[in-house]
Design a protein around this motif. Structure first.
Motif, PDB file in Angstrom:
ATOM      1  N   PHE A  49       7.967  -0.976  -6.600  1.00 45.50           N
ATOM      2  CA  PHE A  49       6.905  -0.229  -5.928  1.00 45.50           C
ATOM      3  C   PHE A  49       6.192  -1.096  -4.892  1.00 45.50           C
ATOM      4  O   PHE A  49       5.805  -0.602  -3.814  1.00 45.50           O
ATOM      5  N   VAL A  86       6.472   9.407   2.539  1.00 47.84           N
ATOM      6  CA  VAL A  86       6.087   8.787   1.268  1.00 47.84           C
ATOM      7  C   VAL A  86       5.388   7.452   1.524  1.00 47.84           C
ATOM      8  O   VAL A  86       4.339   7.150   0.928  1.00 47.84           O
ATOM      9  N   LEU A  87       5.941   6.660   2.428  1.00 44.44           N
ATOM     10  CA  LEU A  87       5.344   5.358   2.735  1.00 44.44           C
ATOM     11  C   LEU A  87       3.981   5.518   3.397  1.00 44.44           C
ATOM     12  O   LEU A  87       3.067   4.721   3.145  1.00 44.44           O
ATOM     13  N   HIS A 135      10.197  -1.627   2.765  1.00 43.24           N
ATOM     14  CA  HIS A 135      11.365  -0.912   2.254  1.00 43.24           C
ATOM     15  C   HIS A 135      11.035   0.566   2.089  1.00 43.24           C
ATOM     16  O   HIS A 135       9.919   0.925   1.692  1.00 43.24           O
ATOM     17  N   SER A 136      12.014   1.393   2.385  1.00 44.86           N
ATOM     18  CA  SER A 136      11.889   2.827   2.164  1.00 44.86           C
ATOM     19  C   SER A 136      12.293   3.162   0.734  1.00 44.86           C
ATOM     20  O   SER A 136      12.923   2.334   0.047  1.00 44.86           O
ATOM     21  N   PRO A 137      11.963   4.358   0.255  1.00 46.97           N
ATOM     22  CA  PRO A 137      12.444   4.758  -1.076  1.00 46.97           C
ATOM     23  C   PRO A 137      13.965   4.694  -1.193  1.00 46.97           C
ATOM     24  O   PRO A 137      14.485   4.361  -2.262  1.00 46.97           O
ATOM     25  N   GLY A 194      12.083   8.943   4.108  1.00 43.08           N
ATOM     26  CA  GLY A 194      11.090   8.359   3.206  1.00 43.08           C
ATOM     27  C   GLY A 194       9.806   7.955   3.890  1.00 43.08           C
ATOM     28  O   GLY A 194       8.862   7.513   3.219  1.00 43.08           O
ATOM     29  N   SER A 225      17.613  -3.108  -1.192  1.00 50.80           N
ATOM     30  CA  SER A 225      16.561  -4.095  -1.372  1.00 50.80           C
ATOM     31  C   SER A 225      17.005  -5.175  -2.353  1.00 50.80           C
ATOM     32  O   SER A 225      17.421  -4.887  -3.473  1.00 50.80           O
ATOM     33  N   ILE A 263      15.076   1.190  -2.083  1.00 50.02           N
ATOM     34  CA  ILE A 263      14.759   0.866  -3.477  1.00 50.02           C
ATOM     35  C   ILE A 263      15.720   1.569  -4.432  1.00 50.02           C
ATOM     36  O   ILE A 263      16.229   0.962  -5.393  1.00 50.02           O
ATOM     37  N   VAL A 264      16.003   2.849  -4.165  1.00 50.62           N
ATOM     38  CA  VAL A 264      16.889   3.615  -5.054  1.00 50.62           C
ATOM     39  C   VAL A 264      18.301   3.031  -5.029  1.00 50.62           C
ATOM     40  O   VAL A 264      18.914   2.812  -6.084  1.00 50.62           O
ATOM     41  N   MET A 286       7.639  -0.977  -1.405  1.00 48.09           N
ATOM     42  CA  MET A 286       7.276   0.209  -0.625  1.00 48.09           C
ATOM     43  C   MET A 286       5.822   0.140  -0.190  1.00 48.09           C
ATOM     44  O   MET A 286       5.482   0.517   0.936  1.00 48.09           O
ATOM     45  N   TYR A 287       4.964  -0.344  -1.068  1.00 54.00           N
ATOM     46  CA  TYR A 287       3.545  -0.465  -0.716  1.00 54.00           C
ATOM     47  C   TYR A 287       3.363  -1.389   0.482  1.00 54.00           C
ATOM     48  O   TYR A 287       2.542  -1.111   1.374  1.00 54.00           O
TER      49      TYR A 287
END
Length: 399
Positions: free
Chosen positions: A178, A46-47, A186-188, A43, A133, A191-192, A181-182
């Motif tokens: 979100f 993405v970050l 935390h990575s995606p 991830g 998370s 969160i998932v 992650m911003y």
């Protein structure tokens, strides 16, 4: 309390050695840990893309949004629900939050997975493990349970209000996830996984919530049974050494929920109504709002004073009891020894094999630290007072 998570610092202070408890399940545990770690690292692009969108103003907004998933926000929210909107909803939300805290915290300490690696730059200092998370679990549980409760148990709520609540719930839930992650903490994958666990917990709670509330009132042994379950769950909760603050936070939340249970059970058949539920006793809407503000301020001030007094009294009593049986306890506040600069994945994050981890823990001595029991009892008193004593104060003050 015996530590269940073998986490040791190596002699070189620049490194952190960790033995994840999931490794005790052999090759299957190692495979699961490796796959989840790979998911965290995958991830990173993405970050980095999200990081490229940062601006000072957006940074401030995202920190404010992230605050909507913090305990400092949920505490006054629950108090407002219990005292102003719907007392039963407030109790059920609190118990659900406690379950969410436990599920997220125990899973974190069981897996001991790091936070996103460099070149991701975190905008917040975190000193606990990453997956799942906490924010993701709670941002699914709390807002969505409130919406489902309004939809299922309030027939007088109009479709327009339900639609507005639904849109606010979507915005609240997804914006909090979100924001984590911003902020680069935390990575995606975190969160998932947190979102999935939150959905599973929410689905089960929606099925059993009213039965549990009924059982607390109707059964003479409900308090004993639920407190026993809480004690067992806290005993088996993985507790890293050196420590993070996750277990202490879980204990505090478990104490509040236990206090809510005891308060509800003690009230018996007496139904304590929130302000809106008894609004016929008040005149105009303006007086209702004013009364609500007075209630919240009065209740919070009382709970803060009560917490300090309960912590002081519990400390004195526990120290006295320990001295009677010949023990010399200490009371050291639990802090996270896993620092924020080491919890992010890098070459300083080293996974040990089981033998090396156990060898480093042979010389650890168990110290009787009263900090955790004091926290539990102090927060239990707060929870009990919030649903039992504070409403009685409101009644006596005619507010």
């Amino acid at each position: 309390k015996t530590s269940h998570c073998c986490l040791v610092m190596c002699e070189d202070s620049a490194k952190l050695k960790v033995f994840p408890p999931i490794y005790r399940f052999g090759d299957a545990g190692r495979w699961i840990h490796a796959k989840l770690l790979a998911g965290i690292l995958h991830g990173t692009p993405v970050l980095l893309h999200i990081q490229s969108l940062r601006t000072p103003r957006l940074n401030m907004i995202m920190k404010m949004v992230s605050f909507l998933g913090e305990e400092e926000f949920y505490t006054p929210l629950v108090a407002a629900i219990v005292w102003l909107l719907d007392a039963r909803l407030g109790r059920l939300v609190t118990m659900l939050m406690a379950l969410g805290f436990y599920l997220a915290g125990a899973t974190k300490n069981f897996l001991c997975l790091p936070r996103p690696p460099s070149p991701v730059v975190p905008l917040e200092r975190c000193s606990d493990w990453a997956l799942p998370s906490h924010h993701a679990v709670l941002s699914v549980n709390v807002p969505w349970y409130i919406w489902f409760y309004a939809y299922l148990h309030n027939s007088n709520v109009s479709l327009t209000v339900l639609t507005i609540l639904f849109l606010l719930t979507v915005l609240w839930s997804f914006s909090v996830m979100f924001s984590r992650m911003y902020l680069g903490v935390h990575s995606p994958a975190d969160i998932v996984v947190g979102g999935v666990l939150g959905c599973l917990l929410l689905a089960g709670w929606l099925h059993w919530d009213l039965y549990i509330d009924w059982y607390i009132v109707s059964s003479a042994t409900s308090s004993l049974v639920i407190l026993t379950v809480v004690m067992v769950l806290l005993y088996i909760h993985p507790d890293p050494h050196p420590t993070t603050y996750v277990f202490a936070e879980t204990v505090c939340m478990a104490g509040v929920a236990s206090g809510f249970v005891l308060g509800r059970a003690h009230s018996g058949s007496t139904i304590v109504l929130a302000l809106v539920e008894s609004r016929h006793s008040y005149g105009s809407n303006l007086s209702l709002v004013g009364c609500g503000l007075v209630r919240v301020l009065t209740g919070i001030v009382f709970l803060v004073i009560l917490k300090m007094a309960a912590a002081f009294l519990c400390k004195k009593v526990l120290y006295f009891m320990c001295q009677l049986i010949g023990l010399e306890p200490v009371c050291v506040k639990r802090r996270s020894v896993v620092t924020s600069d080491k919890v992010h994945f890098s070459t300083s994050f080293v996974v040990l094999d089981q033998d090396a981890a156990e060898e480093n823990t042979h010389n650890n001595q168990t110290v009787l630290n009263l900090d955790i029991p004091i926290k539990f009892l102090a927060y239990l008193s707060m929870g009990f007072a919030a649903v039992n004593l504070v409403p009685a104060i409101f009644h006596s003050l005619n507010i």
